[in-house]
Design a protein around this motif. Sequence first.
Motif, PDB file in Angstrom:
ATOM      1  N   TYR A   1      -6.485   2.378  -3.460  1.00 24.07           N
ATOM      2  CA  TYR A   1      -5.744   1.515  -1.409  1.00 24.07           C
ATOM      3  C   TYR A   1      -4.971   0.583  -2.138  1.00 24.07           C
ATOM      4  CZ  TYR A   1      -5.540  -0.568   2.886  1.00 24.07           C
ATOM      5  OH  TYR A   1      -5.777  -1.238   3.913  1.00 24.07           O
ATOM      6  N   PHE A   2      -5.164  -0.332  -3.053  1.00 27.35           N
ATOM      7  CA  PHE A   2      -4.135  -1.138  -3.641  1.00 27.35           C
ATOM      8  C   PHE A   2      -3.109  -1.320  -4.295  1.00 27.35           C
ATOM      9  CE2 PHE A   2      -6.775  -4.405  -1.551  1.00 27.35           C
ATOM     10  CZ  PHE A   2      -6.851  -4.403  -0.591  1.00 27.35           C
TER      11      PHE A   2
ATOM     12  N   THR B   1     -16.638  -7.553   4.946  1.00 29.44           N
ATOM     13  CA  THR B   1     -15.843  -8.328   3.538  1.00 29.44           C
ATOM     14  C   THR B   1     -16.673  -8.337   2.593  1.00 29.44           C
ATOM     15  OG1 THR B   1     -13.417  -7.994   5.001  1.00 29.44           O
ATOM     16  CG2 THR B   1     -13.454  -8.540   2.317  1.00 29.44           C
TER      17      THR B   1
ATOM     18  N   ILE C   1       2.424  -3.214  -6.095  1.00 28.74           N
ATOM     19  CA  ILE C   1       1.241  -2.964  -4.973  1.00 28.74           C
ATOM     20  C   ILE C   1       1.532  -1.815  -4.058  1.00 28.74           C
ATOM     21  CG2 ILE C   1      -0.214  -3.752  -3.560  1.00 28.74           C
ATOM     22  CD1 ILE C   1      -0.211  -6.719  -5.358  1.00 28.74           C
ATOM     23  N   THR C   2       0.984  -0.846  -3.481  1.00 29.93           N
ATOM     24  CA  THR C   2       1.295   0.438  -2.708  1.00 29.93           C
ATOM     25  C   THR C   2       2.382  -0.667  -1.331  1.00 29.93           C
ATOM     26  OG1 THR C   2      -0.964   1.152  -2.787  1.00 29.93           O
ATOM     27  CG2 THR C   2       0.636   1.506  -1.449  1.00 29.93           C
TER      28      THR C   2
ATOM     29  N   GLY D   1       3.198  -2.151   2.109  1.00 29.03           N
ATOM     30  CA  GLY D   1       2.408  -2.114   3.047  1.00 29.03           C
ATOM     31  C   GLY D   1       1.114  -2.903   3.284  1.00 29.03           C
ATOM     32  N   LYS D   2       0.938  -3.196   2.217  1.00 24.00           N
ATOM     33  CA  LYS D   2      -0.264  -3.620   1.293  1.00 24.00           C
ATOM     34  C   LYS D   2      -0.708  -4.722   0.684  1.00 24.00           C
ATOM     35  CE  LYS D   2      -2.295   1.068   2.148  1.00 24.00           C
ATOM     36  NZ  LYS D   2      -3.019   2.298   1.157  1.00 24.00           N
ATOM     37  N   GLN D   3       0.803  -5.609   0.479  1.00 27.53           N
ATOM     38  CA  GLN D   3       1.143  -6.509  -0.340  1.00 27.53           C
ATOM     39  C   GLN D   3       0.229  -7.554   0.558  1.00 27.53           C
ATOM     40  OE1 GLN D   3       5.125  -6.502  -1.445  1.00 27.53           O
ATOM     41  NE2 GLN D   3       4.900  -4.734  -2.881  1.00 27.53           N
TER      42      GLN D   3
ATOM     43  N   VAL E   1      -1.996  -7.677   2.671  1.00 28.20           N
ATOM     44  CA  VAL E   1      -3.581  -7.485   2.965  1.00 28.20           C
ATOM     45  C   VAL E   1      -4.079  -7.915   1.173  1.00 28.20           C
ATOM     46  CG1 VAL E   1      -5.390  -5.946   3.531  1.00 28.20           C
ATOM     47  CG2 VAL E   1      -3.063  -5.991   4.338  1.00 28.20           C
ATOM     48  N   PHE E   2      -3.585  -7.289   0.189  1.00 30.03           N
ATOM     49  CA  PHE E   2      -3.970  -7.238  -1.190  1.00 30.03           C
ATOM     50  C   PHE E   2      -4.212  -9.253  -1.233  1.00 30.03           C
ATOM     51  CE2 PHE E   2      -3.535  -8.664  -5.376  1.00 30.03           C
ATOM     52  CZ  PHE E   2      -4.862  -7.939  -5.827  1.00 30.03           C
TER      53      PHE E   2
ATOM     54  N   LYS F   1       4.021  -7.882   6.785  1.00 32.51           N
ATOM     55  CA  LYS F   1       3.821  -6.207   6.732  1.00 32.51           C
ATOM     56  C   LYS F   1       4.185  -5.427   5.642  1.00 32.51           C
ATOM     57  CE  LYS F   1       5.739  -4.106  11.675  1.00 32.51           C
ATOM     58  NZ  LYS F   1       7.016  -4.041  11.830  1.00 32.51           N
TER      59      LYS F   1
END
Lengths: 208, 258
Positions: free
Chosen positions: A21-22, A190, B2-3, B5-7, B9-10, B257
């Motif tokens: 996912y990450f 979570t 990190i993917t 758009g997910k930074q 969130v991570f 974002k």
Amino acid sequence: MRKEIPLAIAFVTGFVVLLEYFFLPAVPASKAWATMLQQWGIVVSGFAMFVAATNLVLVNVKKMDPKRNKEWYNPVLLLVFMFGMAFIGLFVGERTATYQFLFTKMYQPLGTAMFALMVFFIASAAQRAFRAKSVEAALLLAAGIIVMLGRAPVGELAGSWLPNLTNWIMNFPNVAGNRAIMMGAALGATATAFRALVGIDRSYLGVD
Amino acid sequence: MITAGKQFVFMFFAFMIVVLLYRMDRAKKGNLPWIRRIAGLQAIDEAVGRATELGTPVFYVPGRTEINTSGAAQTMAGLEILGHVAGLTAKYDTELITAIAAPNVQPVAEEIVRQAYVAAGKAEALKPEMVQFLSNEQFAFAAACLAIMNREHPGAAIMVGEFQAETMMLVEAAAQTGAITICGTSRAIQIPFFVAAADYTLIGEEMFAGGAYLTRDPNKLGSIAALDVGKVLGTLIILIGAITMTAGNKSFLNFIKK
């Protein structure tokens, strides 16, 4: 080992899915690993269906005794249709007229009828819920009346203020409440997932 | 790395993990956080007690979702509370009927109930009927639950987990049979049905707090305290986002974002 192996499996599985996912750009292989684990999950769920079906048969066979159960014919019907559908699906074929008849002329109408029953449950629950016994219940009642009238064509007869008030209730207090619930729920999920991942929460293994 | 758009969130996720570990460590050292009284969880003992007095069963549904889907956390919360309920029914010799819709929840629920009965020294009271797989089809499951409730007239009906359109049917049928109803879900769209029809409702995060609240386990209590930090941070993000967007500045939006 009875606890350690499932905990290790849960940790590795969760870790790989998080990795995919990450960190997909950094670890491109993680996509294949995660897909493989998800496929394994489907296979394991397939085996779980046998366990569940065994429980269903065990429980219902016991209920088939006319001396102990006045409604003994219900479990008989259940098992006849369960094994009948399984036999026809596996050995006759899902595309055959027999299977299609059972599915579209029996199973689907039964499901639709159950869904249709919902209206009576809603009416009965609304009759109990919409009683202004407290301030909160009175607010619920008032909001319910405004939103129902505002969403119905008849609400426009009272003027544009009713649909506008309905939209305000739906777009502001309702959305604010929903977002608060969603935020709390997401954080709770979570924390639950993290506890399971690192083996702190073992309730899913039946141990704590 | 990190993917895209997910930074953000991570970063949030990593921060929450650090806070979780810190608060759990503090709780283990004796700094247990205070948790407000949750009426729905408090009522579980009362509901099981009522069923015991009436000589009727306790009906339990740990949601309808499989344990390997996005609703798994809710199912796990439901199973945690099932362990507590099974412990009570074992202690009071009350009949327990657990209705299962997801095949892969069946063995887990069976094991949880078995452990609770063994811990209470009542292993001989275990029966396959205590954890019944009914159907994984939505309305077939609802119909089977309705039939059980109408036949057995449970004194308490506890439903905690992820539910869909069957919510109203289950809780209203339980109420009509005279059961105390304690329900919980974090699916925002189903919560109003529970609020309208159930005696007690666990809203959103309250169901996730169930395990900590009932077991007083320091690790779980610590994780509940960490959630408050997450909520404060989440509220701050919403506030900053609202202020910057109202001022026409998109830099914060672009940052989250990432």
